[in-house]
Design a protein around this motif. Structure first.
Motif, PDB file in Angstrom:
ATOM      1  N   UNK A  71       0.790  -1.228   0.000  1.00 41.28           N
ATOM      2  CA  UNK A  71       0.000   0.000   0.000  1.00 41.28           C
ATOM      3  C   UNK A  71       0.822   1.279   0.000  1.00 41.28           C
ATOM      4  N   UNK A  72       2.094   1.189   0.396  1.00 43.49           N
ATOM      5  CA  UNK A  72       2.909   2.415   0.416  1.00 43.49           C
ATOM      6  C   UNK A  72       4.135   2.309  -0.502  1.00 43.49           C
ATOM      7  N   UNK A  73       4.284   1.153  -1.185  1.00 44.54           N
ATOM      8  CA  UNK A  73       5.544   0.918  -1.917  1.00 44.54           C
ATOM      9  C   UNK A  73       5.810   1.982  -2.995  1.00 44.54           C
ATOM     10  N   UNK A  74       4.712   2.525  -3.558  1.00 45.12           N
ATOM     11  CA  UNK A  74       4.870   3.562  -4.582  1.00 45.12           C
ATOM     12  C   UNK A  74       5.582   4.814  -4.023  1.00 45.12           C
ATOM     13  N   UNK A  75       5.500   4.973  -2.711  1.00 44.27           N
ATOM     14  CA  UNK A  75       6.066   6.181  -2.097  1.00 44.27           C
ATOM     15  C   UNK A  75       7.271   5.878  -1.198  1.00 44.27           C
ATOM     16  N   UNK A  76       7.893   4.714  -1.416  1.00 42.42           N
ATOM     17  CA  UNK A  76       9.005   4.317  -0.535  1.00 42.42           C
ATOM     18  C   UNK A  76      10.065   5.417  -0.460  1.00 42.42           C
ATOM     19  N   UNK A  77      10.432   5.944  -1.600  1.00 40.67           N
ATOM     20  CA  UNK A  77      11.475   6.971  -1.649  1.00 40.67           C
ATOM     21  C   UNK A  77      11.100   8.194  -0.792  1.00 40.67           C
ATOM     22  N   UNK A  78       9.873   8.650  -0.960  1.00 45.11           N
ATOM     23  CA  UNK A  78       9.415   9.814  -0.182  1.00 45.11           C
ATOM     24  C   UNK A  78       9.415   9.502   1.319  1.00 45.11           C
ATOM     25  N   UNK A  79       9.029   8.284   1.660  1.00 43.46           N
ATOM     26  CA  UNK A  79       8.960   7.934   3.082  1.00 43.46           C
ATOM     27  C   UNK A  79      10.354   7.846   3.690  1.00 43.46           C
ATOM     28  N   UNK A  80      11.263   7.246   2.950  1.00 38.08           N
ATOM     29  CA  UNK A  80      12.618   7.079   3.473  1.00 38.08           C
ATOM     30  C   UNK A  80      13.313   8.442   3.591  1.00 38.08           C
ATOM     31  N   UNK A  81      12.978   9.348   2.669  1.00 37.99           N
ATOM     32  CA  UNK A  81      13.620  10.669   2.694  1.00 37.99           C
ATOM     33  C   UNK A  81      12.825  11.717   3.460  1.00 37.99           C
ATOM     34  N   UNK A  82      11.692  11.312   4.001  1.00 33.72           N
ATOM     35  CA  UNK A  82      10.835  12.296   4.696  1.00 33.72           C
ATOM     36  C   UNK A  82      11.618  12.990   5.806  1.00 33.72           C
ATOM     37  N   UNK A  83      11.310  14.264   6.009  1.00 28.71           N
ATOM     38  CA  UNK A  83      12.016  15.013   7.059  1.00 28.71           C
ATOM     39  C   UNK A  83      11.243  14.989   8.369  1.00 28.71           C
ATOM     40  N   UNK A  84       9.941  14.736   8.269  1.00 25.37           N
ATOM     41  CA  UNK A  84       9.131  14.841   9.477  1.00 25.37           C
ATOM     42  C   UNK A  84       7.794  14.118   9.280  1.00 25.37           C
ATOM     43  N   UNK A  85       7.363  13.433  10.320  1.00 25.45           N
ATOM     44  CA  UNK A  85       6.047  12.783  10.282  1.00 25.45           C
ATOM     45  C   UNK A  85       5.125  13.440  11.304  1.00 25.45           C
ATOM     46  N   UNK A  86       3.882  13.653  10.911  1.00 25.14           N
ATOM     47  CA  UNK A  86       2.852  14.059  11.870  1.00 25.14           C
ATOM     48  C   UNK A  86       1.849  12.916  11.905  1.00 25.14           C
ATOM     49  N   UNK A  87       1.636  12.368  13.097  1.00 23.88           N
ATOM     50  CA  UNK A  87       0.661  11.274  13.226  1.00 23.88           C
ATOM     51  C   UNK A  87      -0.562  11.818  13.940  1.00 23.88           C
ATOM     52  N   UNK A  88      -1.736  11.504  13.404  1.00 20.42           N
ATOM     53  CA  UNK A  88      -2.930  12.119  13.981  1.00 20.42           C
ATOM     54  C   UNK A  88      -4.101  11.153  14.055  1.00 20.42           C
ATOM     55  N   UNK A  89      -5.013  11.440  14.954  1.00 21.55           N
ATOM     56  CA  UNK A  89      -6.207  10.608  15.156  1.00 21.55           C
ATOM     57  C   UNK A  89      -6.933  11.144  16.367  1.00 21.55           C
ATOM     58  N   UNK A  90      -7.961  10.440  16.797  1.00 15.01           N
ATOM     59  CA  UNK A  90      -8.718  10.836  17.992  1.00 15.01           C
ATOM     60  C   UNK A  90      -8.917   9.603  18.861  1.00 15.01           C
ATOM     61  N   UNK A  91      -9.093   9.798  20.141  1.00 11.24           N
ATOM     62  CA  UNK A  91      -9.423   8.693  21.055  1.00 11.24           C
ATOM     63  C   UNK A  91      -8.369   7.601  21.024  1.00 11.24           C
ATOM     64  N   UNK A  92      -8.843   6.386  20.894  1.00  9.65           N
ATOM     65  CA  UNK A  92      -7.927   5.241  20.833  1.00  9.65           C
ATOM     66  C   UNK A  92      -6.937   5.379  19.681  1.00  9.65           C
ATOM     67  N   UNK A  93      -7.431   5.855  18.551  1.00 10.98           N
ATOM     68  CA  UNK A  93      -6.540   6.006  17.388  1.00 10.98           C
ATOM     69  C   UNK A  93      -5.420   7.005  17.706  1.00 10.98           C
ATOM     70  N   UNK A  94      -5.732   8.002  18.527  1.00 10.23           N
ATOM     71  CA  UNK A  94      -4.701   8.963  18.942  1.00 10.23           C
ATOM     72  C   UNK A  94      -3.639   8.254  19.791  1.00 10.23           C
ATOM     73  N   UNK A  95      -4.092   7.357  20.666  1.00  5.74           N
ATOM     74  CA  UNK A  95      -3.117   6.625  21.495  1.00  5.74           C
ATOM     75  C   UNK A  95      -2.218   5.747  20.615  1.00  5.74           C
ATOM     76  N   UNK A  96      -2.819   5.138  19.599  1.00 11.15           N
ATOM     77  CA  UNK A  96      -2.008   4.331  18.673  1.00 11.15           C
ATOM     78  C   UNK A  96      -1.030   5.243  17.929  1.00 11.15           C
ATOM     79  N   UNK A  97      -1.529   6.422  17.514  1.00 11.61           N
ATOM     80  CA  UNK A  97      -0.664   7.374  16.792  1.00 11.61           C
ATOM     81  C   UNK A  97       0.494   7.819  17.687  1.00 11.61           C
TER      82      UNK A  97
END
Ligand code: M6R
Length: 608
Positions: free
Chosen positions: A282-308
């Motif tokens: 599901x993410x292989x098309x963007x492997x390069x972008x992910x490996x070179x990413x400078x910063x990740x923001x993880x977001x969600x609410x409730x339980x999903x926020x705890x997982x994030x």
């Protein structure tokens, strides 16, 4: 949140619609209603459970039509009373509508419609919609719906019927989910696949601002500008067995027990532990972008926020990339800075949470690459992100999220290793973690064997009204999740926090007999946690510890202990959360609450 179901075909609509409403009860609601075309338009509504509506229906005898719409409402505009229930009708009682979502410009439209002589009987935005359709109706329901939707600002999934067109059902969506089940000469439309799957497993979803006119002979889907579109009919990925209770008393308990089997599916085909390799199609098309990413923001609410939040720890620790977790509702409104190379990860079970969707839109607008870590296939977040990884944990019916949490954490772990391996991590280090990761399902099975003991311990403390949940490092988010589980279904006040934070204020709350749950697995911060336990113990707190198998020291200080197998610290929350899920479920049941339908809560929060 609200549920909608509509039917057109050859079977009596009433029974089928009520059954559909029952299947969606888990979403949370406060009232229900149904409208059927049978010569004219008949509409019956009731405050309370679907069972109340069902009772009312037994007193009505002209509801025999084969086309109808039905709804469970979770109040947003107007209090919980019968006038505000759906279906809502126009003032000629010719057109009826069911609606999920909220209309932003309803007040302006209402003023306009009042000026045109319409009179309103409810406080809902939905009545404004049906009145507008009625105002614009010139003998063609589909046209009138299309014209009305062009005037409307907001989110909607709607089903509309009209007494003048007894063979037509018109549905449309924008921002709220809507699935159209395609059977043999019949169609079941619903906001949730669970209301469809008993009748057909062939279905398609509408995209935003699409309208579908359905008759018994077929359907036509088009844009608001009446340009025809051809949707892709696909197989629904759930079956009846997955949404039935089986031998369990509650969905929550069933879903806690499903975790080992579900996590095996989450991992299936995605890890090659011996080679230290992760394959995420599901993410292989963007492997390069992910490996070179400078910063990740993880977001969600409730339980999903705890997982994030765990995702934040995993990304920084294993992939060595800056990561930040944020509540989606905060991210959206605080004018966030998105630098080049930012990736936003939206974490959500339903894929429909309004706040998370809004954060996603904001991040996209500001140029971030977006990923979804989502369970429901084809949901809004999956459609609007650039790429993503599905949880594969199957439908989650219990309002309290359990298997979705472990699924989210498992996917985020794989994402962290996917990037880590391509950045700094050695094959050996990755292979070692993966071989332990692969064993998580059997370790959860082992943890579940303590269920009777967990029940006994819960009985000792269930009358206490205030609990603390404390953990450090990776087990701080797990402590937050434990507290959320307990409070949302047992209505006991529970707070989670970093174990060290307690002494900066909350320690004042500790009194004789207060239950304090410590996650005290043998990770890098074990000694520090032991120190915090002493601090609580010496003030009269009762210690319930989640500890690592074989730890005898903990028994000398804790009042009660739940053991989990030994595992590398980054993977430990996948195990430590399980006794906390079980304890919350038992506490709610012991207090006599409906675990699957907690008060005031909805499964999927599709309004802000
Ligand atoms: O569907 P989502 O994962 O986006 O839902 C987010 C929260 O509403 C959800 O996790 C909620 O907190 C659960 N009731 C917790 O058990």
């Amino acid at each position: 949140m609200c549920g909608i179901v509509a039917y057109i075909g050859h079977k009596p609509a009433k029974e089928l619609l009520v059954e559909g409403l029952k299947r969606m009860e888990y979403r949370g609601y406060d009232s229900a209603g149904i409208a059927v075309l049978n010569g004219g338009l008949r509409c019956i509504r009731a405050v309370g459970r679907v069972a109340v509506l069902e009772d009312k229906l037994t007193t009505v005898d002209d509801l025999e039509g084969t086309i109808g719409i039905a709804h469970t409402r979770w109040a947003t505009h107007g209090e919980v009373n019968e006038a505000n229930c759906h279906p809502q009708q126009d003032d000629k009682h010719a057109i009826a509508i069911i609606h999920n979502g909220t209309i932003e410009n309803y007040a302006t439209l209402k003023t306009y419609l009042k000026g045109r002589g319409h009179s309103f009987t409810s406080a809902t935005d939905t009545e404004v919609m049906v009145m507008l359709i009625s105002e614009l109706y010139q003998g063609d329901l589909e046209q009138a719906v299309r014209a009305a939707l062009k005037e409307i600002r907001g989110a909607y999934a709607i089903g509309v019927i009209c007494a003048n067109e007894p063979d037509t059902l018109v549905v449309a969506r924008k921002g709220s989910p809507l699935i159209i089940g395609v059977g043999a000469g019949e169609y079941v439309v619903a906001s949730d696949a669970s209301a469809i799957v008993a009748h057909t497993t062939q279905a398609f979803s509408l995209d935003d601002e699409q309208v579908c006119k359905i008759t018994r002979d077929g359907f036509r889907t088009s844009t608001l500008d009446n340009i025809a579109v051809t949707p892709e009919v696909r197989q629904l990925e759930i079956d009846l067995e997955q949404i039935e209770l089986g031998s369990f008393d509650t969905y929550m308990m069933k879903e806690i027990y499903e975790q080992p089997e579900r996590l095996r599916l989450t991992m299936k085909g995605r890890i090659k532990s011996r080679d230290g390799q992760i394959v995420l199609g599901g993410v292989s098309k963007f492997t390069r972008e992910l490996v070179r990413a400078r910063r990740f923001v993880l977001t969600g609410q409730g339980t999903a926020y705890h997982a994030a939040m765990l995702g934040e720890y995993l990304f920084e620790d294993l992939a060595k990339v800056p990561a930040k977790v944020e509540y989606a509702s905060e991210f959206r409104y605080r004018n966030p800075i998105i630098v080049d190379g930012t990736v936003l990860v939206a974490v959500s079970q339903s894929g429909e949470t309004a706040d998370t969707l809004a954060a996603l839109h904001e991040a996209k607008e500001r140029g971030a690459l977006t990923l979804g870590v989502v369970n429901v296939v084809g949901s809004s977040i999956t459609r609007e992100t650039d790429a993503g990884v599905y949880l594969r944990v199957g439908p989650e019916i219990g309002v309290a999220s359990t298997k979705a949490f472990t699924g989210q954490v498992a996917v985020l772990t794989m994402l962290a290793l996917y990037m880590g391996r391509r950045r700094y991590m050695s094959v050996e280090a990755c292979a070692d973690l993966l071989s332990q990761f692969e064993r998580v399902p059997e370790m959860i099975e082992k943890t579940l064997e303590q269920n009777d003991h967990i029940l006994d311990v819960t009985k000792k403390y269930v009358d206490q009204e205030n609990w603390l949940f404390l953990g450090r490092g990776y087990n701080y988010p797990a402590a937050l999740e434990g507290a959320l589980k307990l409070k949302e279904i047992s209505y006991i006040h529970a707070e989670g926090m970093p174990a060290a934070e307690m002494k900066h204020g909350p320690i004042a709350l500790i009194h004789d007999g207060m239950p304090v749950v410590f996650i005290a697995n043998q990770g890098p911060q074990y000694d520090k946690v032991m120190l915090n336990i002493e601090q609580v113990k010496s003030r009269g707190g009762r210690i319930i510890a989640v500890a690592t198998e074989g730890d005898k020291q903990i028994e000398t200080i804790a009042d009660d202990v739940f053991y989990v197998p030994h595992i590398a610290d980054p993977l430990s929350p996948l195990l430590t959360v399980v006794p906390l899920q079980l304890m919350a479920c038992h506490a709610a049941m012991l207090r006599g609450h409906d675990v699957d339908k907690p008060r005031n809560l909805a499964k999927s929060v599709t309004v802000e």
